[in-house]
Design an enzyme around this catalytic site. Sequence first.
Site, PDB file in Angstrom:
ATOM      1  N   GLN A 103     -32.190 -67.429  38.082  1.00  0.00           N
ATOM      2  CA  GLN A 103     -32.673 -66.401  37.155  1.00  0.00           C
ATOM      3  C   GLN A 103     -34.074 -66.760  36.671  1.00  0.00           C
ATOM      4  O   GLN A 103     -34.707 -66.010  35.948  1.00  0.00           O
ATOM      5  CB  GLN A 103     -31.731 -66.312  35.949  1.00  0.00           C
ATOM      6  CG  GLN A 103     -30.329 -65.911  36.331  1.00  0.00           C
ATOM      7  CD  GLN A 103     -29.319 -66.376  35.289  1.00  0.00           C
ATOM      8  OE1 GLN A 103     -29.019 -65.668  34.341  1.00  0.00           O
ATOM      9  NE2 GLN A 103     -28.815 -67.577  35.444  1.00  0.00           N
ATOM     10  N   HIS A 121     -34.311 -62.535  39.227  1.00  0.00           N
ATOM     11  CA  HIS A 121     -35.086 -61.901  38.145  1.00  0.00           C
ATOM     12  C   HIS A 121     -36.576 -61.827  38.479  1.00  0.00           C
ATOM     13  O   HIS A 121     -37.400 -61.626  37.599  1.00  0.00           O
ATOM     14  CB  HIS A 121     -34.860 -62.630  36.809  1.00  0.00           C
ATOM     15  CG  HIS A 121     -33.491 -62.390  36.244  1.00  0.00           C
ATOM     16  ND1 HIS A 121     -32.949 -63.114  35.202  1.00  0.00           N
ATOM     17  CD2 HIS A 121     -32.531 -61.486  36.595  1.00  0.00           C
ATOM     18  CE1 HIS A 121     -31.728 -62.673  34.950  1.00  0.00           C
ATOM     19  NE2 HIS A 121     -31.442 -61.696  35.776  1.00  0.00           N
ATOM     20  N   CYS A 132     -50.793 -47.976  42.080  1.00  0.00           N
ATOM     21  CA  CYS A 132     -51.241 -47.977  43.477  1.00  0.00           C
ATOM     22  C   CYS A 132     -50.768 -49.253  44.177  1.00  0.00           C
ATOM     23  O   CYS A 132     -49.948 -49.992  43.636  1.00  0.00           O
ATOM     24  CB  CYS A 132     -52.765 -47.804  43.566  1.00  0.00           C
ATOM     25  SG  CYS A 132     -53.729 -49.265  43.119  1.00  0.00           S
ATOM     26  N   THR A 192     -27.445 -72.440  32.745  1.00  0.00           N
ATOM     27  CA  THR A 192     -27.500 -71.006  32.424  1.00  0.00           C
ATOM     28  C   THR A 192     -26.402 -70.645  31.436  1.00  0.00           C
ATOM     29  O   THR A 192     -25.309 -71.214  31.487  1.00  0.00           O
ATOM     30  CB  THR A 192     -27.383 -70.115  33.691  1.00  0.00           C
ATOM     31  OG1 THR A 192     -27.288 -68.743  33.275  1.00  0.00           O
ATOM     32  CG2 THR A 192     -26.183 -70.457  34.553  1.00  0.00           C
ATOM     33  N   ASN A 217     -24.225 -78.381  32.040  1.00  0.00           N
ATOM     34  CA  ASN A 217     -24.807 -77.711  30.873  1.00  0.00           C
ATOM     35  C   ASN A 217     -24.316 -78.449  29.621  1.00  0.00           C
ATOM     36  O   ASN A 217     -23.098 -78.637  29.472  1.00  0.00           O
ATOM     37  CB  ASN A 217     -24.333 -76.241  30.845  1.00  0.00           C
ATOM     38  CG  ASN A 217     -25.089 -75.393  29.841  1.00  0.00           C
ATOM     39  OD1 ASN A 217     -25.412 -75.854  28.745  1.00  0.00           O
ATOM     40  ND2 ASN A 217     -25.353 -74.156  30.200  1.00  0.00           N
ATOM     41  N   PRO A 218     -25.209 -78.884  28.736  1.00  0.00           N
ATOM     42  CA  PRO A 218     -24.764 -79.591  27.529  1.00  0.00           C
ATOM     43  C   PRO A 218     -23.877 -78.725  26.634  1.00  0.00           C
ATOM     44  O   PRO A 218     -23.095 -79.240  25.840  1.00  0.00           O
ATOM     45  CB  PRO A 218     -26.075 -79.932  26.800  1.00  0.00           C
ATOM     46  CG  PRO A 218     -27.160 -79.772  27.806  1.00  0.00           C
ATOM     47  CD  PRO A 218     -26.673 -78.791  28.827  1.00  0.00           C
TER      48      PRO A 218
END
Length: 252
Positions: A103, A121, A132, A192, A217-218
């Site tokens: 992401q 993303h 254009c 995440t 992940n903490p």
Amino acid sequence: MDALAHALLGARRVLAITGAGLSADSGLPTYRGIGGLYEGGETDEGMPVEAALSGEVFARNPEITWRYLAALGRAGSSARPNAGHRALAAIEADGREVCVLTQNVDGLHRAAGSRWVLEIHGRMDALLCTACSHREAPVDYSALQVPPRCPACGAVLRPPVVLFGEMLPDEAIAELRAALKVGFDLVLSIGTSSLFPYIVEPLRLAAAEGVPTAEINPDQTPVSTLVDYRIPSPAAEVLPEVHRRADAAQRD
Ligand code: OAD
């Protein structure tokens, strides 16, 4: 970590789902949590930062959205891949297929050498005209007058990132679908908060099929109770260590 290293050792196809927490160790801000971009309250215009970074506000008031895009771009331009990004590239260089579903818009996976990166993303390293076909790359965010204008037609320029309320890039979604069809034999969630269905779904699918899953992940997230292995520590420490242990186990 030993159990995860063991699962990695036996894995030929790995899916690594990554978010802002992986780049936190490169000095980039996360979106949520302490010091997160969205935690600073409201913009000068009295709207949450999430709203300022939406397609709707960009269409109406591009200068509001651009203030935050430029800040993201400036932060990203001096950031370098950390040991976590490099470990994922090294895990691939060992001979595995490693799909990085990220992401992050900072380009650090590509900079670290990962070759299969789905930037769901979008990315910040180019500017496209909204009217254009004019395109500019690379981008020097520190020297940018915001909102930047197209030298060809005068319309506003923007990076090909996904703003709130906008569609995900078709190509990345199609490639993700095809990759999930073939399947993976290890699925990792790294840094995440797992708020979006397309981020949670591959893990759910893997868990249902008995494919090993892990979260690095903490903090707790919606997928924390779903995974086989949960390692509550910074990704830049855990990923190189898991890779090292898998290597050591292979040599034994
Ligand atoms: P978030 O900011 O929502 O979440 C970051 C996660 O990383 C949190 O769960 C933290 O606990 C964790 N974390 C923090 N430091 C860490 C570290 N050193 N190692 C491992 N984990 C750590 O970021 P994302 O989940 O990436 O979208 O956010 C998803 C999307 O929300 C972003 O791509 C952005 C935002 O709106 C768009 O701009 C479209």
